[in-house]
Write a protein that holds these residues in place. Structure first.
Motif, PDB file in Angstrom:
ATOM      1  N   ARG A  15      30.126  46.222  44.315  1.00  0.00           N
ATOM      2  CA  ARG A  15      29.271  45.723  43.219  1.00  0.00           C
ATOM      3  C   ARG A  15      30.143  44.895  42.264  1.00  0.00           C
ATOM      4  O   ARG A  15      31.335  44.681  42.503  1.00  0.00           O
ATOM      5  N   VAL A  85      39.017  50.487  37.101  1.00  0.00           N
ATOM      6  CA  VAL A  85      38.321  51.467  36.253  1.00  0.00           C
ATOM      7  C   VAL A  85      38.774  51.253  34.814  1.00  0.00           C
ATOM      8  O   VAL A  85      39.824  50.661  34.553  1.00  0.00           O
ATOM      9  N   VAL A 106      44.722  53.414  39.779  1.00  0.00           N
ATOM     10  CA  VAL A 106      43.733  52.521  40.405  1.00  0.00           C
ATOM     11  C   VAL A 106      44.068  51.060  40.099  1.00  0.00           C
ATOM     12  O   VAL A 106      44.208  50.239  41.005  1.00  0.00           O
ATOM     13  N   PRO A 178      39.156  37.837  33.449  1.00  0.00           N
ATOM     14  CA  PRO A 178      37.809  37.787  32.868  1.00  0.00           C
ATOM     15  C   PRO A 178      37.788  38.303  31.429  1.00  0.00           C
ATOM     16  O   PRO A 178      38.533  39.208  31.057  1.00  0.00           O
ATOM     17  N   LEU A 180      34.572  39.454  28.598  1.00  0.00           N
ATOM     18  CA  LEU A 180      33.516  40.457  28.736  1.00  0.00           C
ATOM     19  C   LEU A 180      32.477  39.963  29.750  1.00  0.00           C
ATOM     20  O   LEU A 180      31.867  38.908  29.564  1.00  0.00           O
TER      21      LEU A 180
END
Ligand SMILES: NC(=O)c1ccc[n+]([C@@H]2O[C@H](COP(=O)([O-])OP(=O)(O)OC[C@H]3O[C@@H](n4cnc5c(N)ncnc54)[C@H](O)[C@@H]3O)[C@@H](O)[C@H]2O)c1
Length: 241
Positions: A15, A85, A106, A178, A180
């Motif tokens: 996703r 995460v 992670v 990136p 937000l």
């Protein structure tokens, strides 16, 4: 069809930005392996993507996955490290060690393990394009979220290190940073924190996963053949200030 005949491995591909990048590359002809801690395929799965389970913080799991891809496809042409995460907002003095270790495992160790396994496979065998998903918080500071900043700062510098190390040996490494972006990761975020970031964004809006995916696809493609070590903000101007 920029990616016809290419094999792409995308972490965090179930996703969000990884998902959008995986779909974008599949639509342009790539054979895509999406690797995510979430098992199975999403409801909006795209043709041309195989969904595999992977915990990016596990060295053994990386080896098993890369060996399986090598056995089936012979090579990996593109590696997108998008799995990540975040953490509850805390300040430096309130850093929770267990949360720190999870975020670093992670976001930072996961990227190292991915680059390590895929570079070992591809070195001397053909070109490889690596795109790491860092963050504006891997370049400049917001308040709080020390572990996230630490991990994304590491992703930024690991990208530059890999770029310089392999520049003359056919491996390019670039990062997108990136701002937000409207994904699951930030949908539950404190609305005040989101509003603060948006108000500090010159374009005055949140970005979309597709807007980041377009930058990832460009860096992955042969159009970026002379680009390595680039840190590309996709942030509505946030870091231009
Ligand atoms: N959303 C933002 O505002 C933003 C901004 C800057 C950077 N980022 C970074 O972008 C990347 C993509 O995040 P997103 O915003 O699309 O969020 P997301 O939560 O939608 O996607 C992250 C994906 O990573 C997967 N994942 C988490 N832990 C994993 C693990 N141990 N192994 C394998 N997969 C794992 C999740 O299951 C998920 O599919 C992350 O690295 C994130 O830190 C996000």
């Amino acid at each position: 069809m920029r990616f016809k005949g290419k094999v792409a491995l995308v972490t965090g591909g179930y996703r969000g930005m990884g998902g959008a990048a995986a779909k974008g590359m599949a639509r342009e002809g790539a054979t895509v392996i999406s690797a995510d801690i979430i098992e199975g395929a999403p409801a909006d799965a795209e043709k041309g993507i195989t969904y595999r389970k992977l915990d990016v913080s596990s060295p053994a799991a990386w080896q098993i996955l890369v060996d399986a891809i090598a056995a089936e496809h012979g090579c990996i042409d593109i590696l997108v490290n998008a799995a990540g995460v975040t953490e509850e907002r805390s300040e430096v003095h309130g850093t929770d060690l267990a949360a720190w270790e999870k975020v670093v495992a992670v976001n930072q160790t996961g990227v190292m393990l991915g680059m390590r396994a895929v570079c070992a496979l591809m070195l001397g065998r053909g070109p490889l394009s690596i795109i790491n998903v860092s963050s504006i918080w891997g370049l400049v500071a917001g308040s709080g979220q020390l572990s996230y900043h630490a991990s994304k700062g590491a992703v930024t510098l690991m990208t530059l290190n890999a770029a310089v190390t392999y520049a003359a040996r056919g491996i390019r490494a670039n990062a997108v940073l990136p701002g937000l972006i409207d994904t699951e990761m930030v949908r539950d975020q404190d609305p005040a924190m989101r509003a603060e970031t948006i108000s500090n964004t010159p374009m005055n809006r949140i970005g979309t996963a597709d807007e980041v995916a377009k930058a990832i696809l460009f860096l992955a493609s042969d159009e970026a053949s002379y680009i390595t070590g680039a840190l590309l903000p996709v942030d509505g101007g946030f870091t231009a200030r």
